[in-house]
Design a protein around this motif. Structure first.
Motif, PDB file in Angstrom:
ATOM      1  N   THR A   1       0.816  -1.214   0.000  1.00  0.00           N
ATOM      2  CA  THR A   1       0.000   0.000   0.000  1.00  0.00           C
ATOM      3  C   THR A   1       0.847   1.261   0.000  1.00  0.00           C
ATOM      4  OG1 THR A   1      -1.856  -1.112   1.051  1.00  0.00           O
ATOM      5  CG2 THR A   1      -1.777   1.284   1.248  1.00  0.00           C
ATOM      6  N   GLU A   2       1.837   1.317   0.867  1.00  0.00           N
ATOM      7  CA  GLU A   2       2.657   2.527   0.964  1.00  0.00           C
ATOM      8  C   GLU A   2       3.332   2.853  -0.363  1.00  0.00           C
ATOM      9  OE1 GLU A   2       6.453   4.240   3.473  1.00  0.00           O
ATOM     10  OE2 GLU A   2       5.217   2.685   4.398  1.00  0.00           O
ATOM     11  N   ALA A   3       3.834   1.877  -1.070  1.00  0.00           N
ATOM     12  CA  ALA A   3       4.499   2.110  -2.356  1.00  0.00           C
ATOM     13  C   ALA A   3       3.509   2.591  -3.412  1.00  0.00           C
ATOM     14  CB  ALA A   3       5.206   0.844  -2.829  1.00  0.00           C
ATOM     15  N   VAL A   4       2.317   2.003  -3.438  1.00  0.00           N
ATOM     16  CA  VAL A   4       1.293   2.420  -4.410  1.00  0.00           C
ATOM     17  C   VAL A   4       0.874   3.862  -4.141  1.00  0.00           C
ATOM     18  CG1 VAL A   4      -1.048   2.004  -5.278  1.00  0.00           C
ATOM     19  CG2 VAL A   4       0.476   0.060  -4.806  1.00  0.00           C
ATOM     20  N   VAL A   5       0.655   4.187  -2.865  1.00  0.00           N
ATOM     21  CA  VAL A   5       0.251   5.549  -2.498  1.00  0.00           C
ATOM     22  C   VAL A   5       1.378   6.535  -2.815  1.00  0.00           C
ATOM     23  CG1 VAL A   5      -0.305   7.042  -0.537  1.00  0.00           C
ATOM     24  CG2 VAL A   5      -1.478   4.845  -0.818  1.00  0.00           C
ATOM     25  N   ALA A   6       2.611   6.172  -2.485  1.00  0.00           N
ATOM     26  CA  ALA A   6       3.748   7.061  -2.757  1.00  0.00           C
ATOM     27  C   ALA A   6       3.864   7.350  -4.257  1.00  0.00           C
ATOM     28  CB  ALA A   6       5.040   6.449  -2.228  1.00  0.00           C
ATOM     29  N   ALA A   7       3.648   6.333  -5.080  1.00  0.00           N
ATOM     30  CA  ALA A   7       3.709   6.532  -6.526  1.00  0.00           C
ATOM     31  C   ALA A   7       2.585   7.457  -7.002  1.00  0.00           C
ATOM     32  CB  ALA A   7       3.636   5.187  -7.251  1.00  0.00           C
ATOM     33  N   ALA A   8       1.411   7.323  -6.406  1.00  0.00           N
ATOM     34  CA  ALA A   8       0.283   8.194  -6.786  1.00  0.00           C
ATOM     35  C   ALA A   8       0.571   9.643  -6.438  1.00  0.00           C
ATOM     36  CB  ALA A   8      -0.999   7.724  -6.096  1.00  0.00           C
ATOM     37  N   ILE A   9       1.145   9.854  -5.272  1.00  0.00           N
ATOM     38  CA  ILE A   9       1.463  11.221  -4.831  1.00  0.00           C
ATOM     39  C   ILE A   9       2.596  11.810  -5.654  1.00  0.00           C
ATOM     40  CG2 ILE A   9       2.356  12.562  -2.883  1.00  0.00           C
ATOM     41  CD1 ILE A   9       0.890  10.553  -1.038  1.00  0.00           C
ATOM     42  N   ALA A  10       3.513  10.974  -6.104  1.00  0.00           N
ATOM     43  CA  ALA A  10       4.724  11.442  -6.794  1.00  0.00           C
ATOM     44  C   ALA A  10       4.521  11.757  -8.272  1.00  0.00           C
ATOM     45  CB  ALA A  10       5.834  10.404  -6.632  1.00  0.00           C
ATOM     46  N   ARG A  11       3.301  11.639  -8.769  1.00  0.00           N
ATOM     47  CA  ARG A  11       3.033  11.986 -10.172  1.00  0.00           C
ATOM     48  C   ARG A  11       2.695  13.463 -10.275  1.00  0.00           C
ATOM     49  NH1 ARG A  11      -1.737   8.811 -11.570  1.00  0.00           N
ATOM     50  NH2 ARG A  11      -1.870  10.281 -13.261  1.00  0.00           N
ATOM     51  N   PRO A  12       3.425  14.201 -11.094  1.00  0.00           N
ATOM     52  CA  PRO A  12       3.091  15.625 -11.253  1.00  0.00           C
ATOM     53  C   PRO A  12       1.796  15.796 -12.041  1.00  0.00           C
ATOM     54  CG  PRO A  12       4.887  15.019 -12.715  1.00  0.00           C
ATOM     55  CD  PRO A  12       4.583  13.804 -11.891  1.00  0.00           C
ATOM     56  N   PHE A  13       1.191  16.961 -11.885  1.00  0.00           N
ATOM     57  CA  PHE A  13       0.027  17.337 -12.682  1.00  0.00           C
ATOM     58  C   PHE A  13       0.496  18.136 -13.890  1.00  0.00           C
ATOM     59  CE2 PHE A  13      -2.196  16.651  -8.657  1.00  0.00           C
ATOM     60  CZ  PHE A  13      -3.387  16.083  -9.076  1.00  0.00           C
ATOM     61  N   ALA A  14      -0.153  17.959 -15.007  1.00  0.00           N
ATOM     62  CA  ALA A  14       0.024  18.825 -16.171  1.00  0.00           C
ATOM     63  C   ALA A  14      -1.130  19.824 -16.095  1.00  0.00           C
ATOM     64  CB  ALA A  14      -0.027  18.024 -17.464  1.00  0.00           C
ATOM     65  N   LEU A  15      -0.864  20.973 -15.476  1.00  0.00           N
ATOM     66  CA  LEU A  15      -1.936  21.922 -15.152  1.00  0.00           C
ATOM     67  C   LEU A  15      -2.714  22.416 -16.363  1.00  0.00           C
ATOM     68  CD1 LEU A  15      -0.202  24.051 -12.375  1.00  0.00           C
ATOM     69  CD2 LEU A  15      -1.770  22.112 -12.119  1.00  0.00           C
ATOM     70  N   SER A  16      -2.094  22.421 -17.533  1.00  0.00           N
ATOM     71  CA  SER A  16      -2.785  22.936 -18.719  1.00  0.00           C
ATOM     72  C   SER A  16      -3.658  21.883 -19.406  1.00  0.00           C
ATOM     73  CB  SER A  16      -1.776  23.500 -19.716  1.00  0.00           C
ATOM     74  OG  SER A  16      -0.926  22.468 -20.193  1.00  0.00           O
ATOM     75  N   SER A  17      -3.514  20.614 -19.008  1.00  0.00           N
ATOM     76  CA  SER A  17      -4.299  19.578 -19.684  1.00  0.00           C
ATOM     77  C   SER A  17      -4.971  18.588 -18.747  1.00  0.00           C
ATOM     78  CB  SER A  17      -3.406  18.810 -20.672  1.00  0.00           C
ATOM     79  OG  SER A  17      -2.331  18.185 -19.985  1.00  0.00           O
ATOM     80  N   GLN A  18      -4.682  18.640 -17.444  1.00  0.00           N
ATOM     81  CA  GLN A  18      -5.291  17.725 -16.488  1.00  0.00           C
ATOM     82  C   GLN A  18      -5.982  18.523 -15.393  1.00  0.00           C
ATOM     83  OE1 GLN A  18      -1.691  15.775 -15.162  1.00  0.00           O
ATOM     84  NE2 GLN A  18      -2.253  13.901 -16.233  1.00  0.00           N
ATOM     85  N   ILE A  19      -7.175  18.069 -15.016  1.00  0.00           N
ATOM     86  CA  ILE A  19      -7.822  18.721 -13.876  1.00  0.00           C
ATOM     87  C   ILE A  19      -6.985  18.452 -12.630  1.00  0.00           C
ATOM     88  CG2 ILE A  19     -10.119  18.714 -14.913  1.00  0.00           C
ATOM     89  CD1 ILE A  19     -10.805  16.335 -13.027  1.00  0.00           C
ATOM     90  N   PRO A  20      -7.057  19.328 -11.634  1.00  0.00           N
ATOM     91  CA  PRO A  20      -6.157  19.236 -10.482  1.00  0.00           C
ATOM     92  C   PRO A  20      -6.617  18.285  -9.378  1.00  0.00           C
ATOM     93  CG  PRO A  20      -7.459  21.215 -10.316  1.00  0.00           C
ATOM     94  CD  PRO A  20      -7.829  20.571 -11.621  1.00  0.00           C
ATOM     95  N   VAL A  21      -7.221  17.173  -9.766  1.00  0.00           N
ATOM     96  CA  VAL A  21      -7.643  16.176  -8.789  1.00  0.00           C
ATOM     97  C   VAL A  21      -7.650  14.800  -9.453  1.00  0.00           C
ATOM     98  CG1 VAL A  21     -10.095  16.597  -9.277  1.00  0.00           C
ATOM     99  CG2 VAL A  21      -9.447  15.506  -7.131  1.00  0.00           C
ATOM    100  N   ARG A  22      -7.172  13.819  -8.688  1.00  0.00           N
ATOM    101  CA  ARG A  22      -7.231  12.423  -9.119  1.00  0.00           C
ATOM    102  C   ARG A  22      -7.216  11.562  -7.857  1.00  0.00           C
ATOM    103  NH1 ARG A  22      -1.745  13.756 -10.925  1.00  0.00           N
ATOM    104  NH2 ARG A  22      -0.331  12.973  -9.329  1.00  0.00           N
ATOM    105  N   ALA A  23      -7.536  10.303  -8.007  1.00  0.00           N
ATOM    106  CA  ALA A  23      -7.585   9.428  -6.836  1.00  0.00           C
ATOM    107  C   ALA A  23      -7.033   8.055  -7.174  1.00  0.00           C
ATOM    108  CB  ALA A  23      -9.023   9.293  -6.338  1.00  0.00           C
ATOM    109  N   THR A  24      -6.526   7.424  -6.141  1.00  0.00           N
ATOM    110  CA  THR A  24      -6.109   6.025  -6.221  1.00  0.00           C
ATOM    111  C   THR A  24      -6.767   5.294  -5.061  1.00  0.00           C
ATOM    112  OG1 THR A  24      -3.976   6.564  -7.237  1.00  0.00           O
ATOM    113  CG2 THR A  24      -4.141   4.436  -6.133  1.00  0.00           C
TER     114      THR A  24
END
Length: 192
Positions: free
Chosen positions: A92-115
């Motif tokens: 779990t910790e590794a999956v969550v860390a990977a989710a948090i460590a993904r940057p947002f592309a502010l011009s093409s992605q909405i500023p929210v996602r979930a895992t």
């Protein structure tokens, strides 16, 4: 109060600072804002996705792109990315860390996602809600989670959530703030 929207919707000063920092280092995750929840038992992934979409539809800032100009581009509708992973609790910790460590592309992605990490050995679910700081802060996370809770419970019952209307959206605040500060080109403005 709600105000008419100009053709080009400016960022708030705080959003503009965050946009500039993002432009200097697009791969940075320094302004990712994670909210982590451990749920005892299973989370209905379809109901969760529908609920998060309800919340994104309710709050314009969660479906706002930050584009060149810089300016805000509010999308009419957006479905947030929700990844579902089945894994043992030790992962779990590794999956969550990977989710948090993904940057947002502010011009093409909405500023929210979930895992959603569905732990195969405990039966629990860890929800990693990752937002960009252009859309949320320590004051707005509680109303966001309250709306998500309301929407999730409604979707689990097979209904749409019933939210009271919002008096204003974040873009209204950004326009008000810009009006209060005035133009940096005006030597007599508060901004100058």
């Amino acid at each position: 109060t709600p105000v008419p929207r100009p053709p080009r919707l400016p960022l708030s000063p705080a959003q503009e600072r965050l946009w500039l920092l993002h432009e200097l280092d697009p791969a940075s995750v320094a302004y990712n804002y994670p909210l982590l929840l451990r749920v005892r038992g299973a989370v209905d992934a379809d109901a969760f996705t529908a609920a998060l979409t309800d919340v994104v539809d309710r709050h314009e800032v969660l479906r706002t792109l930050v584009v060149e100009g810089p300016e805000q581009r509010v999308l009419e509708h957006a479905v947030p990315e929700v990844d579902v992973t089945d894994a043992p609790a030790r992962d779990t910790e590794a999956v969550v860390a990977a989710a948090i460590a993904r940057p947002f592309a502010l011009s093409s992605q909405i500023p929210v996602r979930a895992t959603l990490v569905r732990e195969t050995d405990t039966g629990d679910t860890v929800v990693a809600l990752v937002l960009h700081h252009t859309a949320v802060d320590e004051w707005s996370d509680r109303p966001l989670l309250a709306d998500l809770d309301t929407a999730y419970h409604a979707r689990c019952r097979g209904a749409a959530p019933e939210f009271p209307p919002l008096p204003v959206q974040y873009a209204d605040y950004a326009l008000w703030h810009r009006d209060q500060l005035g133009s940096p080109d005006d030597p007599d403005s508060r901004c100058s």
